[in-house]
Design an enzyme around this catalytic site. Structure first.
Site, PDB file in Angstrom:
ATOM      1  N   GLU A 199       1.004  -1.140  -0.070  1.00 26.23           N
ATOM      2  CA  GLU A 199      -0.062   0.070   0.099  1.00 26.23           C
ATOM      3  C   GLU A 199       0.778   1.314   0.051  1.00 26.23           C
ATOM      4  O   GLU A 199       1.891   1.184   0.509  1.00 26.23           O
ATOM      5  CB  GLU A 199      -0.811   0.244   1.435  1.00 26.23           C
ATOM      6  CG  GLU A 199      -2.321  -0.009   1.138  1.00 26.23           C
ATOM      7  CD  GLU A 199      -2.901  -0.153   2.332  1.00 26.23           C
ATOM      8  OE1 GLU A 199      -2.695   0.679   3.306  1.00 26.23           O
ATOM      9  OE2 GLU A 199      -4.131  -0.941   2.292  1.00 26.23           O
ATOM     10  N   HIS A 234       0.017   1.828  16.859  1.00 27.24           N
ATOM     11  CA  HIS A 234      -1.133   1.468  15.639  1.00 27.24           C
ATOM     12  C   HIS A 234      -2.473   1.177  16.374  1.00 27.24           C
ATOM     13  O   HIS A 234      -3.203   0.602  16.146  1.00 27.24           O
ATOM     14  CB  HIS A 234      -0.929   0.558  14.693  1.00 27.24           C
ATOM     15  CG  HIS A 234       0.278   0.802  13.758  1.00 27.24           C
ATOM     16  ND1 HIS A 234       0.531   1.876  13.120  1.00 27.24           N
ATOM     17  CD2 HIS A 234       1.523   0.197  13.589  1.00 27.24           C
ATOM     18  CE1 HIS A 234       1.405   2.110  12.181  1.00 27.24           C
ATOM     19  NE2 HIS A 234       2.175   0.992  12.672  1.00 27.24           N
ATOM     20  N   ARG A 291     -17.814  -5.776  13.697  1.00 27.76           N
ATOM     21  CA  ARG A 291     -18.394  -6.197  15.115  1.00 27.76           C
ATOM     22  C   ARG A 291     -18.526  -4.565  15.760  1.00 27.76           C
ATOM     23  O   ARG A 291     -18.394  -3.496  15.150  1.00 27.76           O
ATOM     24  CB  ARG A 291     -17.380  -6.638  15.783  1.00 27.76           C
ATOM     25  CG  ARG A 291     -15.950  -5.947  15.548  1.00 27.76           C
ATOM     26  CD  ARG A 291     -14.718  -6.329  16.460  1.00 27.76           C
ATOM     27  NE  ARG A 291     -13.462  -5.970  16.154  1.00 27.76           N
ATOM     28  CZ  ARG A 291     -13.007  -4.693  16.270  1.00 27.76           C
ATOM     29  NH1 ARG A 291     -13.784  -3.927  17.025  1.00 27.76           N
ATOM     30  NH2 ARG A 291     -11.992  -4.417  15.907  1.00 27.76           N
TER      31      ARG A 291
HETATM   32  P1  ADP Z   1      -4.590  -3.284  11.424  1.00 28.58           P
HETATM   33  O1  ADP Z   1      -5.849  -4.246  10.954  1.00 28.58           O
HETATM   34  O2  ADP Z   1      -3.328  -4.264  11.422  1.00 28.58           O
HETATM   35  O3  ADP Z   1      -4.694  -2.775  12.694  1.00 28.58           O
HETATM   36  P2  ADP Z   1      -4.757  -1.140   9.716  1.00 28.58           P
HETATM   37  O4  ADP Z   1      -4.963  -1.645   8.395  1.00 28.58           O
HETATM   38  O5  ADP Z   1      -6.412  -1.012  10.629  1.00 28.58           O
HETATM   39  O6  ADP Z   1      -4.259  -2.249  10.463  1.00 28.58           O
HETATM   40  O7  ADP Z   1      -4.095   0.251  10.018  1.00 28.58           O
HETATM   41  C1  ADP Z   1      -3.915   0.534  11.621  1.00 28.58           C
HETATM   42  C2  ADP Z   1      -3.179   1.913  11.282  1.00 28.58           C
HETATM   43  O8  ADP Z   1      -2.173   1.693  10.832  1.00 28.58           O
HETATM   44  C3  ADP Z   1      -4.114   3.004  10.848  1.00 28.58           C
HETATM   45  O9  ADP Z   1      -4.943   3.595  11.965  1.00 28.58           O
HETATM   46  C4  ADP Z   1      -2.827   4.074  10.548  1.00 28.58           C
HETATM   47  O10 ADP Z   1      -2.532   4.583  11.481  1.00 28.58           O
HETATM   48  C5  ADP Z   1      -1.841   3.166   9.909  1.00 28.58           C
HETATM   49  N1  ADP Z   1      -1.931   2.956   8.543  1.00 28.58           N
HETATM   50  C6  ADP Z   1      -2.443   1.834   7.876  1.00 28.58           C
HETATM   51  N2  ADP Z   1      -2.431   1.856   6.631  1.00 28.58           N
HETATM   52  C7  ADP Z   1      -1.608   2.969   6.403  1.00 28.58           C
HETATM   53  C8  ADP Z   1      -1.146   3.903   5.219  1.00 28.58           C
HETATM   54  N3  ADP Z   1      -1.434   3.220   3.912  1.00 28.58           N
HETATM   55  N4  ADP Z   1      -0.499   4.743   5.137  1.00 28.58           N
HETATM   56  C9  ADP Z   1      -0.165   5.499   6.635  1.00 28.58           C
HETATM   57  N5  ADP Z   1      -0.776   4.854   7.741  1.00 28.58           N
HETATM   58  C10 ADP Z   1      -1.399   3.606   7.710  1.00 28.58           C
END
Ligand code: ADP
Length: 502
Positions: A199, A234, A291
């Site tokens: 990504e 995170h 959820r």
């Molecule tokens: P997980 O499911 O492992 O918690 P997420 O995809 O929900 O991962 O992402 C968790 C956090 O990581 C987001 O809230 C953000 O802070 C950071 N993050 C995720 N994807 C990106 C991205 N493409 N660019 C910048 N930060 C990201």
């Protein structure tokens, strides 16, 4: 409506669900591990069933045992809360096969959103904006080639991801090969699935998510947003609504995309569509949580909707009792997650007995707690003790109220992150509504709490109450009278000393 529901969870969320059921006249059956025999959720439910040893794998994650308990106790439905089995489509399907109702979406909708890559594909097809990425192949050679077109910095993510696991930020091309390897290894260990994808890494995004609710009669609505940019490793620690970074036009566009996303997978019950918003106010689909979310109370505070009751109604086949036009945002709500962790010691989990828990009380202050005075905090489970939620007419008032509430929340016996939350709430960047997902690491990486702010009186009171309770438990005659009366025989130096020495 159901007359008996099993709650397949523990801690504050189990307590929250029990409360909603009780308000609706539904009998509740809790499940508990050996470590939770005295836990708040075990004692508050109408009935409680022991399901195994403390380790979650042997208790709260034992799908078959939990379903059997629900059948034996004559329940019609199971509420999974969040975490544990809540996003496990196989569990939802097994509940259905046992002739019970799973209080959540269908296993099919959960499966469609369960893998990040499958969800991205479904959302792309539905026309929902998405972080640019590459997922057509998981072969290293293809990922390395795609990275050049995507540009750096980029993010390696696990298809089965969750909790930040299998995620790697890659600043430069020469770091990519190593990142692919280590992300793959971590994903394999955490999820038994080593598929990864790429990504584009957004450099200073905000995390803004939308609450959706769907019923079995074709209605899907949203209940506005929650901003969750204040994160540590995170993980969200403070959430608020409305989001300070949305304009009315952006809010309307994101809400429409959230409803579109939910419709694309025939979503029913409560769910959350997570987005990232970049500095130019573009928004991108991140993932869907199928959820109830930890931070659902702030939505309840501004919309007046009880989300758990809505979940129960939808699961029982009733239509949503309100339409989109009847939902509006009023005032401002903030939530702080109170963790048993030591801010002065790298935020390591803190365990032990809660000697005293005194919650702040006042108009617009809500505490969803999984603990009370006397509770044990154990390493087996998530260290979140409680959620503190405030509501007020606008953001400035809500910020003031949150600072007041944090200052008046007393938890003795384990270390908590309350001083850290107070510092975050008071930080000028947060006060200005400008915190991005990097706010905590940018401004709090070397943060240390001020010297112990606890007055001696608080420690003495806690030690005394611990000692007196120990006496009562040991079968000694219960102490009576005013503990501050100098003529009370219980108030003798020996008793104080004994209390301190234990
Ligand atoms: P997980 O499911 O492992 O918690 P997420 O995809 O929900 O991962 O992402 C968790 C956090 O990581 C987001 O809230 C953000 O802070 C950071 N993050 C995720 N994807 C990106 C991205 N493409 N660019 C910048 N930060 C990201």
């Amino acid at each position: 409506m159901f007359d008996r529901v099993l709650i397949a969870n523990r801690g504050e969320i189990a307590v929250r669900i029990i409360r909603a059921c009780q308000e609706m006249g539904i009998r509740t059956v809790a499940v508990y591990s050996e470590a939770d025999a005295q836990a708040l959720h075990t004692t508050l439910a109408d009935e409680a069933v022991l399901i195994g040893p403390p380790a979650p794998g042997q208790s709260y994650l034992r799908a078959h045992t939990i379903i059997q308990a629900a059948v034996e106790r004559g329940c019609q439905a199971i509420h999974p809360g969040y975490g544990f089995l809540s996003e496990n489509a196989d569990f939802a399907a097994a509940v259905r096969r046992a002739g019970l109702v799973f209080i959540g979406p269908t296993p099919e909708a959960m499966a469609a959103m369960g893998s990040k890559t499958a969800a991205r594909a479904a959302m792309a097809a539905a026309g929902v904006p998405m972080v640019p990425g590459f997922q057509e192949s998981t072969a290293d050679a293809d990922l390395l080639a795609a990275a050049d077109t995507l540009g750096f910095p980029l993010l390696v993510k696990a298809a089965a991801g969750g909790g930040g696991k299998g995620m790697r930020i890659v600043p430069r091309p020469q770091d990519l090969a190593d990142a692919l390897q280590s992300a793959r290894r971590e994903a394999h260990n955490a999820f038994g699935d080593d598929r990864i994808y790429l990504e584009k890494y957004l450099t200073a995004p905000r995390h803004v998510e939308f609450q959706v609710l769907g019923d079995h009669h074709g209605q899907v609505i949203h209940l506005f947003e929650r901003e969750c940019s204040v994160q540590r490793r995170h993980q969200k620690i403070i959430e608020e609504t409305p989001s300070p970074c949305l304009t009315p036009a952006l809010r309307a566009n994101m809400a429409a995309a959230a409803v579109q996303a939910a419709r694309a997978v025939n979503y029913t019950n409560a769910g959350t569509i997570e987005f990232l918003v970049d500095q130019e106010r573009n928004f991108y689909f991140l993932e869907m949580n199928t959820r109830l979310q930890v931070e659902h109370p702030i939505t309840e505070a501004v919309t007046g909707v009880d989300l758990v009751k809505a979940q129960l109604r939808v699961a029982a086949g009733e239509p949503l009792p309100f339409s989109q036009a009847q939902i509006s945002q009023r005032g401002h709500a903030i939530e702080c997650r109170i963790y048993a962790e030591d801010p002065a010691n790298q935020f390591l989990p803190s365990i032990g007995r809660i000697l005293t828990a005194v919650e702040p009380v006042g108009p617009g202050v809500r505490v969803d707690a999984g603990i009370s005075t006397g509770s044990q905090v154990m390493l087996h489970y998530d260290p979140m003790l409680a959620k503190l939620i405030v509501w007020d007419e606008d953001r400035a008032e809500a910020l003031g109220k949150m600072a007041w509430a944090l200052e008046h929340y007393v938890i003795l016996g384990v270390a908590t992150n309350i001083p850290f939350l107070l510092a975050v709430i008071r930080h000028p960047v947060f006060q200005a509504g400008e915190a991005t997902t990097h706010f905590v690491e940018e401004h709090f990486s070397d943060w240390q709490p001020a010297a112990d702010p606890l007055p001696d009186e608080a420690l003495i009171a806690a030690a005394l109450s611990d000692f007196l309770e120990g006496q009562a438990l040991a079968g000694a005659p219960a102490p009576t009278g005013d503990p501050f009366d100098p003529y009370n025989p219980w108030r003798q130096a020996d008793h104080f000393r004994l209390g301190h020495g234990r």
